[in-house]
Every structure is written in structure tokens, then in C-alpha cells.
Motif scaffolding. Sequence first.
Motif, PDB file in Angstrom:
ATOM      1  N   GLY A 262      57.022  75.567 -52.766  1.00 28.12           N
ATOM      2  CA  GLY A 262      56.576  74.908 -54.193  1.00 28.12           C
ATOM      3  C   GLY A 262      54.640  75.861 -55.234  1.00 28.12           C
ATOM      4  O   GLY A 262      55.285  74.763 -56.021  1.00 28.12           O
ATOM      5  N   ILE A 263      55.071  77.071 -55.025  1.00 25.53           N
ATOM      6  CA  ILE A 263      54.334  78.173 -55.287  1.00 25.53           C
ATOM      7  C   ILE A 263      52.919  77.217 -55.575  1.00 25.53           C
ATOM      8  O   ILE A 263      52.519  77.532 -56.895  1.00 25.53           O
ATOM      9  N   TRP A 264      52.530  76.377 -54.926  1.00 25.68           N
ATOM     10  CA  TRP A 264      51.287  75.119 -54.568  1.00 25.68           C
ATOM     11  C   TRP A 264      50.787  74.594 -56.012  1.00 25.68           C
ATOM     12  O   TRP A 264      49.981  74.183 -55.934  1.00 25.68           O
ATOM     13  N   ARG A 265      52.269  74.452 -56.025  1.00 27.66           N
ATOM     14  CA  ARG A 265      52.139  72.796 -57.853  1.00 27.66           C
ATOM     15  C   ARG A 265      52.281  71.891 -56.880  1.00 27.66           C
ATOM     16  O   ARG A 265      53.631  71.520 -56.703  1.00 27.66           O
ATOM     17  N   PHE A 266      52.107  70.849 -56.986  1.00 29.73           N
ATOM     18  CA  PHE A 266      52.387  69.054 -56.400  1.00 29.73           C
ATOM     19  C   PHE A 266      53.542  68.986 -57.265  1.00 29.73           C
ATOM     20  O   PHE A 266      54.769  68.062 -56.245  1.00 29.73           O
ATOM     21  N   GLY A 267      53.644  69.385 -57.691  1.00 26.94           N
ATOM     22  CA  GLY A 267      55.492  69.226 -58.748  1.00 26.94           C
ATOM     23  C   GLY A 267      56.578  68.740 -58.518  1.00 26.94           C
ATOM     24  O   GLY A 267      57.414  68.418 -57.375  1.00 26.94           O
ATOM     25  N   THR A 268      56.327  71.082 -57.807  1.00 27.78           N
ATOM     26  CA  THR A 268      56.942  71.530 -57.502  1.00 27.78           C
ATOM     27  C   THR A 268      58.215  70.937 -56.046  1.00 27.78           C
ATOM     28  O   THR A 268      58.709  71.295 -55.719  1.00 27.78           O
ATOM     29  N   THR A 269      56.640  70.902 -55.717  1.00 22.04           N
ATOM     30  CA  THR A 269      56.749  70.264 -54.147  1.00 22.04           C
ATOM     31  C   THR A 269      57.158  69.470 -53.715  1.00 22.04           C
ATOM     32  O   THR A 269      58.213  69.249 -53.001  1.00 22.04           O
ATOM     33  N   VAL A 270      57.250  68.579 -54.693  1.00 24.22           N
ATOM     34  CA  VAL A 270      57.999  67.269 -54.421  1.00 24.22           C
ATOM     35  C   VAL A 270      59.421  67.165 -54.713  1.00 24.22           C
ATOM     36  O   VAL A 270      60.173  66.711 -54.314  1.00 24.22           O
ATOM     37  N   HIS A 271      59.303  68.467 -56.205  1.00 26.24           N
ATOM     38  CA  HIS A 271      60.691  68.724 -56.453  1.00 26.24           C
ATOM     39  C   HIS A 271      61.587  69.143 -54.855  1.00 26.24           C
ATOM     40  O   HIS A 271      63.291  68.731 -54.631  1.00 26.24           O
ATOM     41  N   ILE A 272      61.242  70.007 -53.782  1.00 31.03           N
ATOM     42  CA  ILE A 272      61.922  70.183 -53.163  1.00 31.03           C
ATOM     43  C   ILE A 272      62.211  69.505 -52.144  1.00 31.03           C
ATOM     44  O   ILE A 272      63.160  68.772 -51.852  1.00 31.03           O
TER      45      ILE A 272
ATOM     46  N   LYS B 134      62.564  85.251 -42.419  1.00 30.39           N
ATOM     47  CA  LYS B 134      61.601  85.516 -41.234  1.00 30.39           C
ATOM     48  C   LYS B 134      59.769  85.505 -42.010  1.00 30.39           C
ATOM     49  O   LYS B 134      59.363  85.086 -41.966  1.00 30.39           O
ATOM     50  N   GLU B 135      59.876  86.339 -43.396  1.00 29.19           N
ATOM     51  CA  GLU B 135      58.889  87.155 -43.963  1.00 29.19           C
ATOM     52  C   GLU B 135      58.459  86.797 -44.996  1.00 29.19           C
ATOM     53  O   GLU B 135      58.679  86.181 -46.208  1.00 29.19           O
ATOM     54  N   TRP B 136      58.450  85.340 -45.476  1.00 25.99           N
ATOM     55  CA  TRP B 136      58.981  84.315 -46.525  1.00 25.99           C
ATOM     56  C   TRP B 136      58.002  84.333 -47.353  1.00 25.99           C
ATOM     57  O   TRP B 136      57.658  83.775 -48.955  1.00 25.99           O
ATOM     58  N   HIS B 137      56.813  84.937 -46.669  1.00 27.47           N
ATOM     59  CA  HIS B 137      55.310  84.967 -47.669  1.00 27.47           C
ATOM     60  C   HIS B 137      55.766  85.993 -48.249  1.00 27.47           C
ATOM     61  O   HIS B 137      54.812  85.759 -49.517  1.00 27.47           O
ATOM     62  N   LEU B 138      56.200  86.424 -47.771  1.00 33.43           N
ATOM     63  CA  LEU B 138      55.951  88.040 -48.810  1.00 33.43           C
ATOM     64  C   LEU B 138      57.356  87.476 -50.736  1.00 33.43           C
ATOM     65  O   LEU B 138      57.554  88.668 -51.005  1.00 33.43           O
ATOM     66  N   ILE B 139      57.744  86.454 -50.009  1.00 32.47           N
ATOM     67  CA  ILE B 139      58.641  86.062 -51.962  1.00 32.47           C
ATOM     68  C   ILE B 139      57.916  85.597 -52.725  1.00 32.47           C
ATOM     69  O   ILE B 139      56.640  84.497 -52.469  1.00 32.47           O
ATOM     70  N   GLN B 140      57.871  85.743 -53.888  1.00 29.63           N
ATOM     71  CA  GLN B 140      56.688  85.726 -55.002  1.00 29.63           C
ATOM     72  C   GLN B 140      57.845  85.116 -55.968  1.00 29.63           C
ATOM     73  O   GLN B 140      58.886  85.753 -56.714  1.00 29.63           O
ATOM     74  N   ARG B 141      57.971  84.005 -56.863  1.00 24.96           N
ATOM     75  CA  ARG B 141      58.060  83.404 -57.619  1.00 24.96           C
ATOM     76  C   ARG B 141      57.476  82.574 -58.537  1.00 24.96           C
ATOM     77  O   ARG B 141      55.611  82.423 -58.093  1.00 24.96           O
ATOM     78  N   GLU B 142      57.865  82.203 -59.688  1.00 24.20           N
ATOM     79  CA  GLU B 142      57.069  82.103 -61.119  1.00 24.20           C
ATOM     80  C   GLU B 142      57.733  81.079 -61.194  1.00 24.20           C
ATOM     81  O   GLU B 142      59.360  80.482 -61.011  1.00 24.20           O
ATOM     82  N   VAL B 143      57.023  80.363 -63.048  1.00 26.24           N
ATOM     83  CA  VAL B 143      58.005  78.567 -63.687  1.00 26.24           C
ATOM     84  C   VAL B 143      58.600  79.345 -64.070  1.00 26.24           C
ATOM     85  O   VAL B 143      57.471  80.057 -65.098  1.00 26.24           O
ATOM     86  N   ASP B 144      59.191  78.915 -65.097  1.00 24.86           N
ATOM     87  CA  ASP B 144      59.578  79.504 -66.379  1.00 24.86           C
ATOM     88  C   ASP B 144      59.138  78.152 -67.175  1.00 24.86           C
ATOM     89  O   ASP B 144      58.964  76.925 -66.519  1.00 24.86           O
ATOM     90  N   ASP B 145      59.768  78.274 -68.400  1.00 21.85           N
ATOM     91  CA  ASP B 145      59.604  76.952 -69.344  1.00 21.85           C
ATOM     92  C   ASP B 145      60.251  74.955 -68.823  1.00 21.85           C
ATOM     93  O   ASP B 145      59.529  74.976 -69.318  1.00 21.85           O
ATOM     94  N   LYS B 146      61.050  74.994 -68.540  1.00 20.00           N
ATOM     95  CA  LYS B 146      61.798  73.950 -67.897  1.00 20.00           C
ATOM     96  C   LYS B 146      61.435  73.714 -66.188  1.00 20.00           C
ATOM     97  O   LYS B 146      62.361  72.773 -66.127  1.00 20.00           O
ATOM     98  N   GLY B 147      60.044  74.434 -65.770  1.00 15.39           N
ATOM     99  CA  GLY B 147      59.665  73.852 -64.404  1.00 15.39           C
ATOM    100  C   GLY B 147      61.049  74.408 -62.847  1.00 15.39           C
ATOM    101  O   GLY B 147      60.961  73.691 -62.617  1.00 15.39           O
ATOM    102  N   ARG B 148      62.320  75.221 -63.463  1.00 15.23           N
ATOM    103  CA  ARG B 148      62.144  76.295 -62.548  1.00 15.23           C
ATOM    104  C   ARG B 148      61.874  77.523 -62.382  1.00 15.23           C
ATOM    105  O   ARG B 148      61.746  78.431 -62.799  1.00 15.23           O
TER     106      ARG B 148
END
Length: 95
Positions: free
Chosen positions: A8-18, A66-80
Motif C-alpha cells: 500500500g506504499i505506506w498510505r492508509f487509504g491504499t492499504t485499506v483498498h488492498i 519472496k523479495e517483495w521489498h524490492l518492488i517499488q510502485r507509485e500512485v497515479d492521479d486516479k489513485g491506482r
Amino acid sequence: MLRLMHGGIWRFGTTVHIIKNALEKSLWDKSWSRDRGGLLTVEHFAQGYKRLARNCPDETNVFTVKEWHLIQREVDDKGRLVDPASVKRRRSRSE
């Protein structure tokens, strides 16, 4: 918990969405029943994350690698969640 928060990239709303997506997936899962304990599984979270990350392949899903911590994402303007940085590229930079 760390995997979920990272996804959820440490964002409460994104984590709740997951979490919401995982719950929805579990409710539609035919094998999920009261007889089996009605458990929410890692697979449900993987499917919920995949939905939020626009059908990401398993190798970029934080709940399937296994190496989930290496995956880095960002959020677009629509919250995806947008495509992650290449794991190979990140490894080669750290070496």
C-alpha cells in the motif's frame, strides 16, 4: 503486516483498498466457506493487490514474490498503483 503496508506504499487509504479488494475476492471465492473456516488467505490479498495494480504479473506482486521489498510502485492521479521499478535494475544499482 510489513508486506501489506509496503504494498500500500505506506498510505492508509491504499492499504485499506488492498484489504477491501482481498475481502471482495474472498467472498466470491467458491472454495471459501464456513466449513473451511472462512479464512482470508494470502491468495486473496494477492488477487486484491493485482486488481489495484492493474493486473500486475505475479513477479511484481508483493504478495507472491519472496523479495517483495524490492518492488517499488507509485500512485497515479486516479489513485491506482503504477508499474514498479525493475527489480533487476534496482539490484544492479545496489551492487
